[in-house]
Design an enzyme around this catalytic site. Structure first.
Site, PDB file in Angstrom:
ATOM      1  N   HIS A  72       1.099   4.839   5.404  1.00  0.00           N
ATOM      2  CA  HIS A  72       0.663   5.668   4.276  1.00  0.00           C
ATOM      3  C   HIS A  72       1.528   5.412   3.046  1.00  0.00           C
ATOM      4  O   HIS A  72       1.000   5.161   1.950  1.00  0.00           O
ATOM      5  CB  HIS A  72       0.734   7.141   4.671  1.00  0.00           C
ATOM      6  CG  HIS A  72       0.321   8.086   3.595  1.00  0.00           C
ATOM      7  ND1 HIS A  72      -0.948   8.596   3.489  1.00  0.00           N
ATOM      8  CD2 HIS A  72       1.020   8.627   2.545  1.00  0.00           C
ATOM      9  CE1 HIS A  72      -1.018   9.397   2.443  1.00  0.00           C
ATOM     10  NE2 HIS A  72       0.163   9.431   1.850  1.00  0.00           N
ATOM     11  N   GLU A  73       2.838   5.467   3.215  1.00  0.00           N
ATOM     12  CA  GLU A  73       3.714   5.298   2.055  1.00  0.00           C
ATOM     13  C   GLU A  73       3.648   3.865   1.517  1.00  0.00           C
ATOM     14  O   GLU A  73       3.702   3.656   0.300  1.00  0.00           O
ATOM     15  CB  GLU A  73       5.154   5.668   2.412  1.00  0.00           C
ATOM     16  CG  GLU A  73       5.324   7.075   2.979  1.00  0.00           C
ATOM     17  CD  GLU A  73       4.711   8.166   2.121  1.00  0.00           C
ATOM     18  OE1 GLU A  73       4.635   8.001   0.883  1.00  0.00           O
ATOM     19  OE2 GLU A  73       4.298   9.199   2.683  1.00  0.00           O
TER      20      GLU A  73
ATOM     21  N   GLU B  30       9.001  13.807  -6.913  1.00  0.00           N
ATOM     22  CA  GLU B  30       7.633  14.308  -6.926  1.00  0.00           C
ATOM     23  C   GLU B  30       7.641  15.774  -6.475  1.00  0.00           C
ATOM     24  O   GLU B  30       8.252  16.111  -5.471  1.00  0.00           O
ATOM     25  CB  GLU B  30       6.738  13.497  -5.987  1.00  0.00           C
ATOM     26  CG  GLU B  30       5.273  13.883  -6.115  1.00  0.00           C
ATOM     27  CD  GLU B  30       4.348  13.028  -5.265  1.00  0.00           C
ATOM     28  OE1 GLU B  30       3.135  13.248  -5.318  1.00  0.00           O
ATOM     29  OE2 GLU B  30       4.834  12.131  -4.541  1.00  0.00           O
TER      30      GLU B  30
ATOM     31  N   HIS C 269       0.549   3.369  -0.608  1.00  0.00           N
ATOM     32  CA  HIS C 269       0.671   3.965  -1.939  1.00  0.00           C
ATOM     33  C   HIS C 269       1.066   2.928  -2.995  1.00  0.00           C
ATOM     34  O   HIS C 269       0.883   3.183  -4.186  1.00  0.00           O
ATOM     35  CB  HIS C 269       1.719   5.079  -1.935  1.00  0.00           C
ATOM     36  CG  HIS C 269       1.172   6.446  -1.706  1.00  0.00           C
ATOM     37  ND1 HIS C 269       0.103   6.956  -2.400  1.00  0.00           N
ATOM     38  CD2 HIS C 269       1.564   7.445  -0.852  1.00  0.00           C
ATOM     39  CE1 HIS C 269      -0.141   8.189  -2.008  1.00  0.00           C
ATOM     40  NE2 HIS C 269       0.725   8.510  -1.062  1.00  0.00           N
TER      41      HIS C 269
END
Length: 881
Positions: free
Chosen positions: A304-305, A128, A308
Site C-alpha cells: 500500500h505505501e 500527514e 502511493h
C-alpha cells in the site's frame, strides 16, 4: 495540542492559494530538547494577485527565532507572528521573493507524535495531515507543491543515520563530533509528504532492477538486533515493485527507497516520498513472534505505501476533501496485489467482512459522511473506513462497469495527464469517461452521497413462457445532514444458477442494461425479464460483492442452502451460508431475550460440516465459511433495541450446536491439518492453519474442556497456532487453571517483546463478559503498558472498546464510563489517538434504552470538559448530535 476553534472547512469554499512555494531548503540542527530548523522558502505570487496582499503561513505551537525577507531581517511591522500563524503583512512587491524562517523545537517533549518527535532515541517525523506546520511556518496544504532540499546535522554518535526524502546528495563530518547529510527530492511534493529520520538503527539492504533497467538501492531500517525480522517485509517490497510495473505500468523513479520502522506511531505507516515510515508492527515478523495475519498485513501495508508513490505522491490531492483519491484508490491497488499473491476469493471475502464491520456502521450512524466529505472540522477524523474501504469499492465498481481493458486505459491516462499535479475526483473520473465514452455523472454519486444503498430483489418464474423475471428496487436511507437521496448507478454481477449448480443460459433479456453478466441498476425500480430459461433458476446476485450495498432478497432457506453448497461464484457461496447463519443468530438472540432456548435447523448445521470437509475448497476458504458472523455484525443486522448479551449467548449456542453435530469429522480434520514440516507464511500453509484453528474453537466449545487448546498451546511451533490456542482458552475458559497457566507462560516468554505482548493484552481485553472492564483496569497497571504508546493503547483499550461487545456494553454502563475517562487521559497528550478511541461510541443509539442512557451520559461527560481538542470534540459532538 490544538483546542477547538469551531472552524468548519467546506469543499465549496476551496480556492487556490495566493502564493506558491516552488522550492524549499531546510536545515535541521537536531537536539532532543532544542532543535533549530532553518527554512528558506522561495515564494511566488500567483498571476493576478495584488502585490500588497499579505502572505499568511500556517503554524502549530511554533516559536519563531528569526525571520529574513530576501536575506534581510524583517522590519518591525512587516510581519505578525503567533505560535499558530506567521503573517507577512507587507510582502515584497516582486513576483518572486525569499523568506528565511528559523524555528525552535523540542522533539523529546512532543507526545502528540505529529511533526518532529523522538521515538526510542530516534528523531522521526509525521506530517500527514497537518503536521508540517509543527516544524516550520508554511502553506501547509496539499496543493502547494515544492522541490525539497534538506540538510540534517546531528551528533554522529547519537544519530549516525540521517535520512530524508529523495536521493542522497552529500554527507560529511563537522566539528565537535557532529556530521551532516544532504538530500534532494527532484519531484515536487506537498508538505505532508516530507519526512526526516535520524538515529542509530540496524539495516537490511537489497537492490531492485526496474523494468527499464534502473538499479534502485533498497533499505529497511529497524532497531539493532531485529534485522532478521525485516526479511519478509523486504521480500514483500520487491514483489510490490514488480507487480506495479506489470499491472499498472508504474516504475519507481528515485535511486533509493527507504523504509524505517519505529515503535511510537499514530498510524500504520506513512508513504513519504522515498522514505516510508512504518509502525514496526507492520515490518517485523518471524514464525516465533508473528501470526499468519501479521504476515499478510505486512505484505499488504508494505505494498500500500509503496503504491502511493504514484497514487498519492506523483499525483496528489488538491485538498483534503479529495483524500479518497489517494487512499481509496491505493487500497484498491493493494487489495488487487494481495489477491494476486494469495487467493482472490478468500481475499474478497476478507475485504467484505472488513467493510461491513467498520464502514457499514459508519454509514448507519452519526459519523456518516460521503467518500468525499463536503465539510470537516478536523481532517484527522476523516481517515475512516468510508474513505479507505468504501473508496476502494468505488474504484472496483469503475472497473466492473468499464471492464478490465478500459479501466487500465483510464488509469494510464490518469497517470499521463496528471503526473506532478494536485487533482480532484472530477479529474480522476474524467479520464475514464474520456477512454470509454461513458457518462459517469450518476455513478459519481458514490463519491458525493453518504449512506449504504439497499437493493430489494424479488423473482418469479413462468414455466409456460420460459421466462424468469427479476424485479429490483433501490433506496438509500437518510444520513446526518442529508435526508433526501438521489438514485445511484449500482452494478450488480449475477448468475442464474440451475439444478446442476452451473449458470444457466438464456436467449434474451428485456427491461434493463445487462452487460457481461452485470445488471446496471440506475432507476428506483427496474424489471428484468430473461427469455428462454428452461427451468426455474436461483438468482445469485451481487456476485463478488460487485457493489457495496445491503441486499434484501426473497430467497427460501432451501435455495440459500443450495447456493451455499453449489454456487460457482465462491464469494456468493460464502455469502449464502453467512446469510443463513446470520438469520439463525438473530432468531436465537430473540428467543434468548424471551427466555427461550435457541433452536437451529439441522440442515444448516450439516451444511457447515459439509463445507468444512469439502476438500475441493481451499482450507482458507473453509475457515472463513466456518467463522460465525461477529457479534457486531449481528447487532448491525438487528438495527435497534440491541442486547449484546443475548447476541453473545446466541453465538455461543450456535457454535456449540455445530460442534456437537460435527464433532467426529471436526476432530479428525483437526488432527490431519497439524503442521508436520517447517513453518512457511505462504497462502496455502496459512490456510491450513486457519482452518485448524477454527476447528479448535469448535472442538473446545463442543467438549466444554480446555485440554485440547492447552495441548496445542504447549506444543505449537509457531505464533499462529499458539495465539489461536491462547484465545480459545481465555475466551471460553477465562477462569480455568489451564488458562491462567497459559497466560502466565506467554507473558514470561515474551515479556521483552513489545509487539508480542500487545497480543497478550488484546486476547485479555476481548474476553467476553461483564468482568473484563475490571481486568482491563488492572492490566493498565502492568509494567509493560503505557498510555504514551499508541500501540499499547490500541491493543488494550482500543480492542476492549471496539471488539468486546459484551464487555464494553456492560449493562450498568461501566464500560462506557471507563472508556470516557481513559479517552480524556489519552487526549491530554495525543488528541488523535483519543479521538479514534471515542469512535467506539458511534452505534450507541442502536442499543436498548438502558445502555443508551449510560452511553449518552459518558459522551456528555466528555463533551462538558473545558478546552477539548479539536480532534475529540469533533467526534463527541457528531456522535451526540
Amino acid at each position: 495540542m490544538r483546542t477547538d476553534t469551531g472552524q468548519v472547512f467546506r469543499l465549496e469554499d476551496y480556492r487556490p492559494s495566493d502564493y506558491l512555494i516552488p522550492e524549499l531548503d531546510l536545515t535541521f540542527r537536531l537536539d532532543p530538547e532544542r532543535t533549530i530548523v532553518t527554512a528558506r522558502l522561495s515564494i511566488a505570487r500567483r498571476e493576478g494577485v495584488a502585490a500588497d496582499l499579505p502572505l499568511v503561513l500556517d503554524g502549530d505551537g511554533l516559536t519563531l527565532g528569526q525571520l529574513l525577507i530576501d536575506g534581510r531581517p524583517a522590519e518591525d511591522g512587516a510581519y505578525e507572528a503567533t505560535p499558530d500563524r506567521l503573517t507577512i503583512v507587507k510582502p515584497p512587491k516582486a513576483q518572486h521573493f525569499e523568506l528565511t524562517i528559523v524555528t525552535r523545537l523540542a522533539p523529546a517533549n512532543n507526545k502528540a507524535l505529529m511533526g518532529l518527535y523522538v521515538s526510542n532515541g530516534v528523531f522521526c517525523t509525521q506530517c500527514e495531515a497537518e503536521g508540517f506546520r509543527r516544524i516550520t511556518y508554511f502553506l501547509d496544504r496539499p496543493d502547494v507543491l515544492a522541490v525539497y532540499r534538506v540538510r540534517i546535522e546531528a551528533r554522529k554518535k547519537e544519530a549516525p543515520l540521517l535520512l530524508s526524502n529523495g536521493n542522497p546528495v552529500e554527507h560529511g563530518d563537522l566539528d565537535d563530533g557532529w556530521h551532516y547529510a544532504v538530500w534532494h527530492d527532484p519531484f515536487p511534493k506537498p508538505s505532508y509528504l516530507f519526512a526526516l529520520v535520524a538515529g542509530d538503527l540496524g539495516v537490511v539492504r537489497d537492490r531492485f532492477v526496474t523494468a527499464s533497467g534502473r538499479d534502485v538501492a533498497l533499505a529497511i531500517y529497524v532497531e539493532h538486533g531485529k534485522e532478521a525480522l525485516a526479511a519478509y517485509a523486504m521480500d514483500a517490497l520487491k514483489r510490490s515493485m514488480r507487480w506495479d510495473e506489470e499491472r499498472f505500468g508504474r516504475e519507481y523513479d528515485l535511486d533509493v527507497f527507504n523504509i524505517v520502522a519505529v515503535s511510537d506511531f499514530n498510524m500504520g505507516a506513512m508513504e513519504n516520498k522515498g522514505l516510508n515510515v512504518f509502525n514496526d508492527k507492520y515490518v517485523l515478523a518471524d514464525p516465533e513472534t508473528a501470526t499468519d495475519v501479521d504476515f499478510a498485513n505486512i505484505e499488504a501495508i508494505i505494498a500500500h505505501e509503496y503504491f502511493h508513490n504514484w497514487t498519492g505522491n506523483r499525483i496528489t490531492c488538491r485538498d483534503w476533501f479529495q483524500l479518497c483519491l489517494k487512499e481509496g484508490l491505493t487500497v484498491y491497488r493493494d487489495h488487487e496485489f494481495s489477491a494476486d499473491q494469495r487467493s482472490r476469493a478468500v481475499k474478497r471475502i476478507a475485504e467484505v467482512r472488513t467493510l461491513r464491520a467498520h464502514q457499514f456502521p459508519e454509514d448507519q450512524g452519526p459519523l456518516a459522511h460521503p467518500v468525499r466529505p463536503r465539510r470537516y472540522r478536523e481532517i484527522n477524523n476523516f481517515y475512516t473506513a468510508t474513505v479507505y474501504e468504501k473508496g476502494s469499492e468505488v474504484v472496483r465498481m469503475i472497473r466492473t462497469i468499464l471492464g478490465a481493458e478500459a479501466f487500465r486505459a483510464g488509469m494510464d491516462l490518469y497517470f499521463e495527464r496528471h503526473d506532478g499535479q494536485a487533482v480532484t475526483i472530477e479529474d480522476f473520473l474524467a479520464c475514464f469517461e474520456a477512454v470509454s465514452g461513458r457518462d459517469l455523472s450518476q455513478f459519481s454519486l458514490w463519491y458525493h452521497q453518504a449512506g449504504t444503498p439497499n437493493v430489494t430483489a424479488t423473482t418469479r418464474y413462468d414455466p409456460s413462457a420460459r421466462e424468469y423475471t427479476v424485479e429490483l428496487e433501490q433506496s438509500v436511507p437518510p444520513t446526518p445532514s442529508e435526508a433526501r437521496k438521489r438514485l445511484m448507478h449500482i452494478p450488480l454481477a449475477f448468475g442464474l444458477v440451475g439444478p446442476d449448480g452451473q449458470d444457466m443460459a438464456y436467449e434474451s433479456v428485456e427491461g434493463a442494461a445487462v452487460e457481461d453478466s452485470v445488471i446496471h441498476l440506475r432507476k428506483r425500480r427496474q424489471v428484468i425479464r430473461f427469455k428462454g430459461v428452461e427451468v426455474r433458476p436461483i438468482l445469485s446476485l451481487n456476485r463478488g460483492f460487485s457493489a457495496p450495498i445491503t441486499l434484501s432478497q426473497e430467497t427460501s432457506a432451501s435455495d440459500r442452502l443450495f447456493l451455499a453448497r453449489h454456487d460457482s461464484d465462491l464469494f456468493s457461496r460464502w455469502q449464502a451460508l453467512d446469510t443463513l447463519l446470520t438469520k439463525a443468530l438473530i432468531d436465537a438472540s430473540a428467543r434468548i431475550r424471551g427466555s427461550k432456548e435457541p433452536e437451529f435447523e439441522a440442515a444448516l448445521l450439516d451444511c457447515a460440516a459439509e463445507i468444512a470437509a469439502d476438500e475441493r475448497l481451499e482450507p482458507a476458504y473453509r475457515a472463513l465459511a466456518l467463522t460465525l458472523p461477529a457479534e457486531a455484525d449481528i447487532a448491525r443486522e438487528i438495527g435497534s433495541n440491541i442486547d449484546p448479551d443475548a447476541i453473545g449467548a446466541a453465538r455461543a449456542s450456535l457454535r456449540k450446536a455445530i460442534a456437537i453435530r460435527a464433532h467426529e469429522n471436526f476432530a479428525a480434520l483437526h488432527r490431519n491439518l497439524e503442521d508436520k514440516g517447517p513453518f512457511s507464511p505462504d497462502a496455502e500453509s496459512a490456510g491450513r492453519r486457519a482452518l485448524r484453528n477454527v476447528l479448535l474453537d469448535y472442538l473446545a466449545a463442543g467438549s466444554g474442556e480446555p485440554a485440547l487448546a492447552l495441548h496445542q498451546f504447549e506444543n505449537s511451533t509457531n505464533m499462529t497456532e499458539r495465539m489461536a490456542a491462547l484465545t480459545v482458552l481465555a475466551h471460553q475458559f477465562p477462569t480455568s487453571e489451564a488458562t491462567q497457566k497459559a497466560l502466565a507462560a506467554f507473558e514470561e516468554r515474551y515479556r521483552d517483546n513489545a509487539l508480542v505482548l500487545d497480543k497478550w493484552f488484546i486476547v485479555q481485553a476481548t474476553i467476553p463478559g461483564p468482568d473484563t472492564v475490571d481486568l482491563v483496569r488492572r492490566l493498565m497497571e502492568h509494567e509493560a503498558f503505557s498510555l504514551m504508546n499508541p500501540n499499547r493503547v490500541r491493543s488494550l483499550i482500543g480492542s476492549f472498546a471496539s471488539a468486546n461487545q459484551t464487555g464494553f456494553n456492560r449493562v450498568d454502563g461501566e464500560g462506557y464510563r471507563f472508556l470516557a475517562e481513559t479517552v480524556l487521559r489519552v487526549e491530554a497528550h495525543n488528541p488523535q489517538v483519543a479521538a479514534r478511541l471515542a469512535v467506539a461510541f458511534r452505534s450507541w443509539r442502536s442499543l436498548e434504552k438502558g445502555r443508551q442512557e449510560h452511553a449518552r451520559a459518558a459522551l456528555a461527560h466528555m463533551a462538558q470538559q473545558p478546552e477539548l481538542s479539536r480532534d475529540l470534540r469533533d467526534i463527541v459532538e457528531r456522535t451526540l448530535a
